[in-house]
Design a protein around this motif. Structure first.
Motif, PDB file in Angstrom:
ATOM      1  N   LEU A 143       1.150   4.165  -2.832  1.00 33.56           N
ATOM      2  CA  LEU A 143       0.954   5.578  -2.521  1.00 33.56           C
ATOM      3  C   LEU A 143       2.174   6.404  -2.939  1.00 33.56           C
ATOM      4  O   LEU A 143       2.036   7.513  -3.449  1.00 33.56           O
ATOM      5  CB  LEU A 143       0.695   5.748  -1.019  1.00 33.56           C
ATOM      6  CG  LEU A 143      -0.648   5.225  -0.491  1.00 33.56           C
ATOM      7  CD1 LEU A 143      -0.697   5.359   1.013  1.00 33.56           C
ATOM      8  CD2 LEU A 143      -1.804   5.982  -1.130  1.00 33.56           C
ATOM      9  N   SER A 151      -7.653   7.297   0.209  1.00 30.17           N
ATOM     10  CA  SER A 151      -6.203   7.190   0.058  1.00 30.17           C
ATOM     11  C   SER A 151      -5.507   8.356   0.764  1.00 30.17           C
ATOM     12  O   SER A 151      -4.463   8.187   1.403  1.00 30.17           O
ATOM     13  CB  SER A 151      -5.817   7.176  -1.417  1.00 30.17           C
ATOM     14  OG  SER A 151      -6.368   6.051  -2.073  1.00 30.17           O
ATOM     15  N   GLN A 204       0.834  -1.199   0.000  1.00 34.70           N
ATOM     16  CA  GLN A 204       0.000   0.000   0.000  1.00 34.70           C
ATOM     17  C   GLN A 204       0.871   1.252   0.000  1.00 34.70           C
ATOM     18  O   GLN A 204       0.630   2.208  -0.744  1.00 34.70           O
ATOM     19  CB  GLN A 204      -0.921  -0.017   1.230  1.00 34.70           C
ATOM     20  CG  GLN A 204      -1.844   1.179   1.340  1.00 34.70           C
ATOM     21  CD  GLN A 204      -2.973   1.138   0.336  1.00 34.70           C
ATOM     22  OE1 GLN A 204      -3.238   0.107  -0.258  1.00 34.70           O
ATOM     23  NE2 GLN A 204      -3.630   2.260   0.140  1.00 34.70           N
ATOM     24  N   PRO A 212      -5.244   4.102  -4.320  1.00 33.00           N
ATOM     25  CA  PRO A 212      -5.459   5.349  -5.072  1.00 33.00           C
ATOM     26  C   PRO A 212      -6.318   5.110  -6.314  1.00 33.00           C
ATOM     27  O   PRO A 212      -6.136   4.128  -7.033  1.00 33.00           O
ATOM     28  CB  PRO A 212      -4.032   5.769  -5.445  1.00 33.00           C
ATOM     29  CG  PRO A 212      -3.140   5.070  -4.462  1.00 33.00           C
ATOM     30  CD  PRO A 212      -3.819   3.795  -4.142  1.00 33.00           C
TER      31      PRO A 212
END
Length: 516
Positions: free
Chosen positions: A275, A471, A271, A455
């Motif tokens: 990002l 997000s 994750q 996202p």
């Protein structure tokens, strides 16, 4: 010519004539060198046997007031392992049989002694004794090995099990029972598939069938989901190997390692990498795009200034300005992912931030949704950017509003928490500030929950969502060294629970966590 072996013989007999006869016969042997000693009484024989100085013993049946069988029994009870041959002068078959049953290696008739008989009986007795001693030694070694295996199996820190060909558990150690939340003894006899998550059972069955069918080369190590006794799911790294034990049917030896924390960390790392990738992309285009929007906004203001109020030109200019403002908001969300953006961290009271957003929140969510605020009056401060905290609250509130198209309740709650053990998100023990945003909306299924922080992932209609709201929330919480947990049930609603380390004034801002 190889040297002949030395065999030490003790004769226990009260008649010296037989000592002379037996000595003469054995000393003339060509097969071995014999050393023949003599004890003339029961007591002397008992003492000599206790010294364990001989390889074989010849015991006369008649010894004073006792018998050779009495001496045989006494010697065996004392742990003598050397072979003993009974000598009789009666030719009594029942007596000979009794001597063998007591433990004699052989029996000989004294009246018919010859070298061939003596050699054959002694060599046979010695070979039989060696075989029995080797068998006993192997049995002792096997028993010790089994005891060590049982000790290692039961006390091993990793979950271990023996699985039969019918896929039932033959034996389970304490660590596996503890891992799955059972008491010792509750798992034995159960089918291993019943302990596996339903969707992973076909894969587990295939692995077991491959092991029993010798289709797998070496040990296999799949990672599967297992069910604890309370219904929780854990990730397990399963190692299977086929074992063969003499006298038993083949079984699969299973080692189960709880890798739930590792899987969680891998998911968080993925994750974070996603990002970071989006942030890098956003940082590269957002500033240029924002400059273009500034030009659009400037010309739009000129058009509105030159147009007559209420004219079509004024309406068109107003629509352009509103679209440019929405694009500006989207650009700001993109910039939130940029690594070049610096948060203005300071001491923040979440209650004050929530109260400051109350009026905007009420107009944002609409009249159909009831807003409830349950704020802890003793709430401690956190180390964060106030504007980012507002963004977190607005994004979560918008998400809740969209989940309640027919109305409902939006509950924003704060509380102080002292965590004594590591919780979801890997937070260390310490003092935390908890922010919960709960709605009574449509909820989310598990497959959606797994992706909500990605996202640009959105379940909204086209052009009605950017997929950056949650997000952004995730990124801000991570930047504050906090954690976020989501609980949702389809048809019942969703709850976002955020944990932020409580700020301690006596600590450096870079290490503001109040530890126990």
């Amino acid at each position: 010519m190889p040297a002949k072996s030395l065999i030490r013989v003790l004769l226990v007999d009260d008649d010296e004539i037989y000592f002379s006869i037996i000595s003469h016969l054995l000393l003339s042997s060509q097969r071995a060198d014999f050393q023949v000693d003599w004890s003339s009484s029961y007591a002397a024989g008992q003492k000599s046997i206790a010294g364990r100085q001989h390889d074989v013993y010849l015991l006369d049946y008649c010894l004073d007031e006792n018998t050779g069988i009495d001496l045989l029994r006494t010697a065996l009870d004392a742990g003598c392992s050397q072979p003993m041959i009974m000598l009789t002068a009666q030719g009594d078959h029942e007596l000979d049989l009794h001597a063998l049953q007591t433990g004699a290696a052989d029996y000989l008739d004294k009246s018919q002694l010859n070298l061939d008989q003596l050699e054959r009986s002694i060599f046979h007795a010695l070979e039989r004794a060696r075989t029995l001693n080797a068998l006993q030694a192997s049995q002792v070694a096997l028993a010790e090995s089994e005891a060590r295996f049982r000790s290692l199996f039961i006390d091993a820190p990793m979950g271990l099990a023996r699985v039969g060909r019918d896929l039932h558990l033959l034996q389970v150690n304490h660590s596996l029972a503890l891992m799955l939340g059972y008491n010792d003894g509750e798992l034995a006899g159960r089918e291993l598939l019943d302990l596996c998550a339903f969707d992973d059972r076909p894969a587990l069955r295939e692995q077991l069938e491959n092991v029993f069918g010798a289709a797998a080369s070496g040990a296999t190590k799949p990672e599967l989901r297992f069910l604890r006794h309370n219904g929780d799911t854990i990730w397990v790294r399963l190692t299977l190997a086929l074992m063969h034990t003499e006298g038993e049917a083949p079984y699969a030896f299973a080692a189960l390692e709880d890798v739930t924390d590792r899987k969680r960390l891998e998911t968080e790392l993925q994750q974070a990498q996603r990002l970071e990738a989006v942030g890098t992309l956003a940082g590269g285009i957002a500033h240029d795009f924002n400059n273009l929007l500034s030009v659009v906004m400037g010309h739009c203001e000129l058009l509105e200034y030159q147009a007559e109020p209420g004219s079509p030109q004024a309406k068109h200019a107003a629509e352009i300005r509103r679209a440019a403002e929405k694009a500006t908001m989207l650009t700001r969300q993109l910039v939130a992912f940029s690594r070049g953006q610096q948060a203005q961290l300071k001491q923040v009271n979440l209650n004050n931030v929530i109260r400051g957003t109350q009026q905007v929140l009420r107009s944002m969510i609409g009249e159909q949704i009831e807003l409830m605020m349950l704020l802890d009056p003793e709430l401690g401060p956190i180390w964060a950017d106030p504007s980012q905290m507002e963004q977190v609250i607005f994004n979560l509130a918008l998400n809740a509003r969209d989940a309640m198209p027919g109305g409902g309740k939006l509950i924003i709650e704060t509380a102080s928490q002292e965590l004594r053990a590591e919780v979801q998100g890997g937070l260390p023990p310490g003092h935390y500030v908890q922010l919960s945003v709960t709605d009574t909306g449509i909820g989310m299924p598990p497959d959606i929950m797994d992706r909500i922080f990605e996202p640009f992932f959105t379940t909204k209609e086209k052009y009605k969502g950017t997929g950056l709201g949650l997000s952004t929330v995730y990124g801000i919480v991570q930047q504050c060294k906090g954690s976020i947990r989501v609980d949702s049930t389809p048809g019942q609603g969703t709850s976002f629970t955020l944990f932020f380390p409580r700020y301690c004034a006596d600590r450096h801002p870079a290490s503001h966590l109040c530890a126990n």
